[in-house]
Design an enzyme around this catalytic site. Structure first.
Site, PDB file in Angstrom:
ATOM      1  N   LYS A 242       0.225   3.402  -3.009  1.00  0.00           N
ATOM      2  CA  LYS A 242      -1.024   4.133  -3.207  1.00  0.00           C
ATOM      3  C   LYS A 242      -0.779   5.644  -3.303  1.00  0.00           C
ATOM      4  CE  LYS A 242      -4.448   0.907  -1.280  1.00  0.00           C
ATOM      5  NZ  LYS A 242      -3.922  -0.202  -2.011  1.00  0.00           N
TER       6      LYS A 242
ATOM      7  N   TYR B 271     -11.603   0.585   1.770  1.00  0.00           N
ATOM      8  CA  TYR B 271     -10.188   0.411   1.449  1.00  0.00           C
ATOM      9  C   TYR B 271     -10.058  -0.813   0.562  1.00  0.00           C
ATOM     10  CZ  TYR B 271      -5.156   0.281   2.184  1.00  0.00           C
ATOM     11  OH  TYR B 271      -3.800   0.291   2.000  1.00  0.00           O
TER      12      TYR B 271
ATOM     13  N   SER C 150       0.796  -1.228   0.000  1.00  0.00           N
ATOM     14  CA  SER C 150       0.000   0.000   0.000  1.00  0.00           C
ATOM     15  C   SER C 150       0.824   1.271   0.000  1.00  0.00           C
ATOM     16  CB  SER C 150      -0.960  -0.005   1.183  1.00  0.00           C
ATOM     17  OG  SER C 150      -1.958  -0.981   0.963  1.00  0.00           O
TER      18      SER C 150
END
Length: 198
Positions: free
Chosen positions: A61, A168, A58
């Site tokens: 991101k 998410y 992540s």
């Protein structure tokens, strides 16, 4: 200096703080240190080093989102455009309402997701580890999640209607696809273009 950094990395691995560590340092004249400690992979005898690949998960991101926002500043991406304007296959995604035995219950989304919805995690896309229904869909269909690096993961359904809640999930993976579409993939000399394998 090299011996001191080598010892620092080795000590962190020996204490169990990290399974492995790799460091590269540079100044305006170029690389002044590169080295590593610990195994390249669990159970491996190969040592970790500057050529070791790591999964950033992540942490990518933010990088992807900023890159797309730069395209917005340049007028090349419209945040309020439907995702399908850039990636038509997105319109094929349905909303998952559960799995009956091994049959997914799917329906069309109430609205078309926009690029802004991807960037704000309100597109309706989720992750299997937050959604038992999505995990069941993956098992029923045999489609792997995004960790497999398989392009089929982009067929995963939405778990909510766009704009109805923050979820998410792999919205940023789709932002990455928009980035590729608008900018075109690039690669360092001598390497294949990065991306998800088929």
């Amino acid at each position: 200096m090299k011996a001191g950094i080598d010892e620092l990395l080795k000590a962190a691995v020996d204490r169990g703080d990290v399974p492995n560590a790799v460091a590269v340092a540079a100044d305006r004249n170029g690389i002044v240190y590169e080295g590593g400690a610990g195994p390249r992979a669990a159970g491996s005898d190969d040592a970790a080093g500057p050529d070791t690949s790591f999964r950033l998960a992540s942490m990518t991101k933010m990088i992807t989102t900023v890159a797309v926002l730069r395209l917005v500043e340049q007028g090349r991406v419209d945040l309020d455009a439907p995702v399908a304007d850039y990636r038509p296959e997105f319109d094929e995604l349905m909303v998952l309402e559960g799995v009956d035995g091994d049959v997914p219950k799917l329906r069309p989304p109430a609205s078309r997701p926009t690029v802004r919805r991807l960037a704000t995690h309100t597109s309706g896309l989720g992750y299997w580890f937050w959604s038992a229904d999505l995990a069941a869909w993956e098992e029923a269909t045999g489609v792997p999640n995004v960790l497999a690096g398989d392009a089929r993961s982009f067929t995963a359904p939405l778990v909510a209607d766009p704009g109805t809640r923050i979820e998410y999930g792999h919205s940023t993976d789709w932002l990455g696809r928009i980035l590729e579409t608008v900018s075109g993939p690039t690669s360092p000399p001598g390497r294949d273009a990065p991306g998800v394998s088929d």
